[in-house]
Design an enzyme around this catalytic site. Structure first.
Site, PDB file in Angstrom:
ATOM      1  N   GLU A 188      -9.779  -3.359   1.839  1.00 14.70           N
ATOM      2  CA  GLU A 188      -8.534  -3.198   1.080  1.00 14.70           C
ATOM      3  C   GLU A 188      -7.834  -1.934   1.540  1.00 14.70           C
ATOM      4  O   GLU A 188      -8.470  -0.880   1.674  1.00 14.70           O
ATOM      5  CB  GLU A 188      -8.850  -3.118  -0.415  1.00 14.70           C
ATOM      6  CG  GLU A 188      -7.640  -2.799  -1.300  1.00 14.70           C
ATOM      7  CD  GLU A 188      -8.015  -2.742  -2.780  1.00 14.70           C
ATOM      8  OE1 GLU A 188      -8.954  -3.457  -3.188  1.00 14.70           O
ATOM      9  OE2 GLU A 188      -7.373  -1.962  -3.510  1.00 14.70           O
ATOM     10  N   GLU A 232      -0.159   3.395  -4.577  1.00 16.45           N
ATOM     11  CA  GLU A 232      -0.403   3.115  -5.987  1.00 16.45           C
ATOM     12  C   GLU A 232       0.098   4.306  -6.792  1.00 16.45           C
ATOM     13  O   GLU A 232       0.007   5.451  -6.350  1.00 16.45           O
ATOM     14  CB  GLU A 232      -1.892   2.923  -6.279  1.00 16.45           C
ATOM     15  CG  GLU A 232      -2.508   1.686  -5.686  1.00 16.45           C
ATOM     16  CD  GLU A 232      -3.967   1.556  -6.071  1.00 16.45           C
ATOM     17  OE1 GLU A 232      -4.261   0.820  -7.026  1.00 16.45           O
ATOM     18  OE2 GLU A 232      -4.809   2.211  -5.423  1.00 16.45           O
TER      19      GLU A 232
END
Length: 282
Positions: free
Chosen positions: A161, A166
């Site tokens: 990932e 974020e």
């Protein structure tokens, strides 16, 4: 954005706007799209633009994107509170708008959207630029990220990932974004992350460009073309990052990292994406 469950739906939504052309949030207010912020070029020396989506037109391009629907397994593996719906995705004035709302649907008290390029667009290596304005407020969790294209066969975290960006809202955190990778190390999840903090203002004020520069040796993270984090991916157990990945764009509500909304949280909240571009070496 830890990831444990995938389910897809091919439903697509159209843009909804009020009479003066301003995007309608669907909760009685309008969306203000900033006119200021950082931008990046459409070309780089020694690189070719191999794919881009400028989010023009009236509907999401189904040749690029698929909607994921629902609340996943255990809130998408993170105890998230939202139900993802295609209706929370709109296009307006050349921007993708993902809207998180406080509304009851599917047994949840919040709705939002999550779109992926799985089985449609996948990439290995290059420079990725994503220009976006982020939402704000306690419990909000926007993410621009990637998963290994072999997710369906090997699962997570073995697929790898790459979190390009974020942000967890509330408690003064809207001035900071995070870049992280997750992978499998000796049968367990491993992660390595860094963060970038604005000198003033928040990421909801205007556009910023979130980037990675990724090759067989490393991944570097940048905000507004300033590098803030790097990982050496040459060790054998980081081989996940020498394979193809697909994109995921979403706005979560609640979850293990940001915590739940509270009395200070306001809705609707919007993540506005101007473009995504992928450049690769000639």
């Amino acid at each position: 954005m830890n990831f444990l469950f995938i389910a897809t739906c091919l439903s697509l939504s159209c843009c909804v706007s009020d009479e003066d052309g301003t995007p309608d949030s669907g909760q009685g207010s309008t969306i203000t799209i900033p006119t200021t912020g950082f931008n990046t070029p459409t070309s780089y020396d020694g690189m070719t633009l191999v794919w881009e989506d400028n989010f023009d037109g009236n509907a999401l391009n189904e040749a690029n994107w698929t909607h994921e629907v629902g609340n996943g397994q255990n809130g998408w593996g993170n105890n998230e509170l939202q139900y993802y719906r295609p209706q929370n995705t709109t296009l307006q004035q050349g921007n993708l708008i993902i809207t998180a709302k406080k509304e009851s649907f599917g047994g949840k008290e919040y709705t939002s959207s999550r779109i992926i390029t799985k089985d449609k667009k996948q990439f290995r290596y290059g420079r990725i630029d994503i220009r976006a304005v982020l939402p704000k407020g306690q419990g909000i969790w926007p993410a621009l990220w990637m998963l290994g294209s072999n997710f369906s066969t090997v699962g997570w975290p073995a697929c790898g990932e790459i979190d390009i960006m974020e942000m967890v809202g509330g408690q003064g955190r809207e001035n900071t974004v995070h870049g992280t990778v997750h992978w499998e190390h000796d049968g367990s999840r491993a992660e390595f992350g860094g963060n970038y903090k604005l000198s003033s203002g928040t990421f909801s004020d205007e556009f910023h460009v979130f980037s990675i520069v990724w090759d067989a040796q490393s991944i570097r993270w940048l905000v507004d073309n300033k590098q803030y984090h790097v990982i050496d991916t040459q060790p054998a157990q980081l081989d996940e990052f020498r394979r193809n990945f697909f994109f995921i764009f979403n706005v979560a509500v609640g979850g293990n990292w940001p915590g739940s909304p509270d009395a200070t949280s306001t809705y609707p909240q919007h993540m506005i994406v101007d473009f995504v571009r992928v450049f690769q070496s000639n």
